[in-house]
Design an enzyme around this catalytic site. Structure first.
Site, short mmCIF file in Angstrom:
data_model
loop_
_atom_site.label_atom_id
_atom_site.label_comp_id
_atom_site.label_asym_id
_atom_site.label_seq_id
_atom_site.Cartn_x
_atom_site.Cartn_y
_atom_site.Cartn_z
N HIS A 31 0.87 -1.19 0.00
CA HIS A 31 0.00 0.00 0.00
C HIS A 31 0.89 1.23 0.00
O HIS A 31 2.10 1.13 0.23
CB HIS A 31 -0.95 0.02 1.21
CG HIS A 31 -0.24 0.06 2.54
ND1 HIS A 31 0.44 1.17 3.00
CD2 HIS A 31 -0.09 -0.89 3.50
CE1 HIS A 31 0.95 0.91 4.19
NE2 HIS A 31 0.66 -0.34 4.51
N ASP A 62 -0.94 -19.38 13.15
CA ASP A 62 0.28 -19.89 13.76
C ASP A 62 0.40 -19.40 15.21
O ASP A 62 0.44 -18.20 15.47
CB ASP A 62 1.50 -19.41 12.97
CG ASP A 62 2.73 -20.22 13.28
OD1 ASP A 62 3.10 -20.32 14.46
OD2 ASP A 62 3.34 -20.77 12.33
N SER A 106 3.25 -4.67 7.06
CA SER A 106 2.73 -4.48 5.70
C SER A 106 3.81 -4.77 4.68
O SER A 106 4.93 -4.25 4.78
CB SER A 106 2.24 -3.03 5.51
OG SER A 106 1.12 -2.79 6.31
#
Length: 396
Positions: free
Chosen positions: A222, A347, A362
């Site tokens: 992004h 996990d 990110s």
């Protein structure tokens, strides 16, 4: 009796107009949800129907294929109204070095960003706002009196030496260059001010997604937006540095966690340059050979992605490790955005350390069936174990 007829006619016209509006809106929406291009590997028999089969969308089942395996699909609304042509392109297998490590980001804006306007207490004690209704939040100052601005310091120096004379500024406002005039005001400290809050750079920590064979990288999945204006930053240049994660703030309901780190902005710590800041990630080139030696994996295209088990690669101040996740939903109508599919961290190791997805992760690459298919882009504020991902082909 005539009044009733007129009323019924009026209601009928309203309903007809509403139906026309909804149809036009629906057609435009459908057009946006259909990708312009779909990639397939040469000789691969792959179904693209899951991408094209949308409500009310029809397309020809018989298609002419070129010698290289590429073809074009024409899409229609209910077999009547033409929507668009989708290019299905045959391509060679693409391999990239998969990353997952943290990196420090430093970017200079294209001009000086105006964050906001504000009041000044003038020399005679009067509150004034010289830039009000002239400059706008999100403007980028490109020139002063016809001379390009190199940065914030340059702008401040020009204001200080203006002697109160009106300054002619050229600003970039939403892609349009607009001249504006502002007269500096002498404040109570005998300094001239324009009443502008400004910024010319930004920095932070993000995760590298991939590096291709030419040393070009993609990260974040992004864009980087200004914290005050919320607008995507227009950058002129940027640099990539080594980063060290010092602590992890675990995510909780309503409070996304964060990776806190240290970036040493020294020449010998620089690993690359940043060239683009877009809605689909930041991009540039790596020149440190150490960062070109990561494991190479095949790129997986969007039609190969499926709901189910996958792996997320990230670095929590140790070596890059793979963690289990689930792709829980795929949004084909948002396939060209940075929220194309939904993931959930399963996990226990990652859940214990971070609570799931935290800020700074990110760009963490996502692998499925051994192929790089996307990257993490967002975390759900109310549930940090969940987030969004972007298809890797959009970053590439």
């Amino acid at each position: 009796m005539q009044k009733k007829r007129n009323y019924r006619c009026f209601i009928f016209v309203l309903l007809l107009a509403d139906m026309c509006f909804m149809t036009i809106f629906g057609i435009r929406y459908l057009k946006k949800t259909i990708p312009d291009t779909i990639y397939i590997r040469q000789g691969q028999e792959t179904g693209i129907s899951q991408i094209l089969e949308k409500p009310f969308v029809t397309y020809s089942k018989t298609i002419d294929v070129s010698e290289d395996g590429s073809y074009q699909v024409s899409c229609y609304f209910l077999n009547m109204i033409y929507l668009k042509d989708v290019q299905v392109k045959s391509t060679d297998e693409k391999w990239v070095s998969v990353c997952g490590m943290s990196a420090g980001l430093y970017m200079k804006t294209q001009g000086v960003l105006i964050v906001d306007t504000g009041e000044i207490v003038s020399k005679d004690g009067i509150r004034v706002e010289p830039a009000a209704h002239i400059a706008k939040s999100g403007d980028y100052i490109l020139e002063i009196n016809g001379i390009p601005v190199s940065g914030k310091k340059d702008l401040i120096k020009n204001i200080e030496t203006s002697h109160g004379e009106t300054m002619e500024l050229l600003v970039n406002r939403a892609g349009e260059k607009i001249p504006i005039s502002i007269s500096p005001v002498l404040d109570q400290n005998d300094e001239y001010k324009l009443g502008l809050w400004i910024r010319d750079n930004t920095q932070g920590i993000g995760t590298m997604t991939y590096i291709d064979e030419d040393g070009k990288f993609g990260a974040l999945g992004h864009g980087i937006s200004d914290t005050d204006t919320g607008e995507l930053l227009e950058i002129s240049e940027g640099e990539l540095y080594e980063a060290e994660i010092l602590s992890i703030q675990k995510g909780a309901k309503g409070a996304p966690g964060e990776l806190s780190g240290y970036i040493e902005y020294e020449e010998d710590k620089k690993i690359g340059t940043i060239e683009k800041n877009t809605d689909l990630g930041i991009f540039g080139k790596v020149f440190d050979k150490e960062y070109l030696s990561h494991e190479k994996v095949m790129v997986g295209y969007q039609q190969e992605v499926k709901e189910g088990k996958a792996k997320l690669l990230t670095n929590l101040n140790e070596e890059v490790k793979a963690y289990d996740i689930e792709i829980t939903e795929i949004y084909w109508d948002k396939s060209n955005t940075n929220k194309a599919f939904e993931i959930q961290v399963t996990d226990p190791r990652l859940l214990e350390k971070t609570g799931g997805i935290v800020q700074g992760m990110s760009g963490s690459p996502i692998l499925q069936d051994g192929k790089l298919i996307g990257a993490v882009t967002h975390v759900f504020v109310q549930d940090s174990s969940k987030g969004y991902g972007i298809f890797i082909e959009n970053m590439l």
